[in-house]
Design an enzyme around this catalytic site. Structure first.
Site, PDB file in Angstrom:
ATOM      1  N   HIS A 186       0.839  -1.147  -0.049  1.00 57.22           N
ATOM      2  CA  HIS A 186      -0.018  -0.016   0.038  1.00 57.22           C
ATOM      3  C   HIS A 186       0.895   1.209  -0.081  1.00 57.22           C
ATOM      4  CE1 HIS A 186      -3.867  -1.959   1.563  1.00 57.22           C
ATOM      5  NE2 HIS A 186      -3.294  -2.660   0.708  1.00 57.22           N
ATOM      6  N   ASP A 227      -2.160   4.625  -4.169  1.00 60.56           N
ATOM      7  CA  ASP A 227      -3.540   4.222  -3.914  1.00 60.56           C
ATOM      8  C   ASP A 227      -4.544   5.320  -4.316  1.00 60.56           C
ATOM      9  OD1 ASP A 227      -2.609   1.882  -3.160  1.00 60.56           O
ATOM     10  OD2 ASP A 227      -3.250   2.171  -0.941  1.00 60.56           O
TER      11      ASP A 227
END
Length: 234
Positions: free
Chosen positions: A150, A155
């Site tokens: 992540h 993202d």
């Protein structure tokens, strides 16, 4: 219409109980089209990094130790988001962390009403289907192969594409150029602002159109046949 797609990374799930922000990424949209303006900051959480959180985003306490504290980037963050709607995947989580950090820094909080939750949008549009960011990227054929861990900016960029698809998809005829992402550093702590006050859209690079030697020869032969040709007066 300006919107800001936002994502964060943290040390855990409990914003009130001691977990902190470690990364913020924002992507600007104008009329549902990404511009090249972004905001991206790593943040020193001033605490240790739990192993479970490290396995998610790969940010260690050592790596973050020389990064600015949230209070040092709060004004820049508020400046970038302005009064625009915030597009967030699982908005309650990110908004809670941001507002706890803003309160701790003595800054005004952001009303939750400004947040548009793409998880809720996905569940309404596809009842019973997975609504994670990875699942939505797969559904809409959005390339997320770089998402091994992540990351707030990555993202946010993926979420921008997902959001546009949830809104009905972008018209193919409007995608004229390849989108270029530029990280904009709005750091006012040193009195410097590197972001342009305007909005610069990506443009196609210039292509050379120089004539070939045989084309020049043909042109010269053609001009020689013309009486009082203007090309000979130049």
């Amino acid at each position: 219409m300006r919107e800001v797609v936002l994502d964060t990374e943290t040390t855990g799930f409990d914003a009130v109980g001691g977990d902190r922000l470690v990364e913020i990424g924002c992507v600007e949209l104008i009329n549902h089209v990404p511009t090249n303006r972004t905001f991206w900051k790593y943040i020193n959480p001033e605490r240790d990094m739990p192993q479970a959180a490290f396995q998610v985003h790969g940010l260690s306490a050592e790596f973050l130790s020389d990064k600015p504290k949230f209070a040092e980037v709060a004004d820049a963050l508020l400046e970038f988001v302005g009064d625009s709607p915030l597009i967030i995947h699982n908005a309650e989580f990110d908004m809670k962390f941001i507002n706890v950090e803003l309160e701790r820094a003595g800054k005004p909080t952001i009303p939750f009403a400004r947040a548009i939750d793409t998880v809720a949008m996905a569940r309404k549009k596809f009842p019973g289907a997975p609504a994670s960011l990875d699942a939505l990227c797969k559904r809409f054929n959005i390339d997320n192969s770089n998402r091994t861990l992540h990351g707030a900016l990555l993202d946010a960029q993926l979420l921008a594409d997902v959001y546009l698809e949830l809104m009905g998809g972008r018209q193919a005829g409007l995608v004229l150029t390849e989108e270029i992402t530029v990280s904009v550093d709005l750091d006012f702590t040193g009195g410097r602002r590197s972001a342009s006050p305007g909005i610069t859209l990506p443009v196609r690079p210039p292509r050379p159109h120089a004539p070939l030697p045989e084309e020049l020869a043909l042109h010269q032969a053609f001009v020689a046949k013309i009486s009082n040709a203007i090309w000979l007066k130049a």
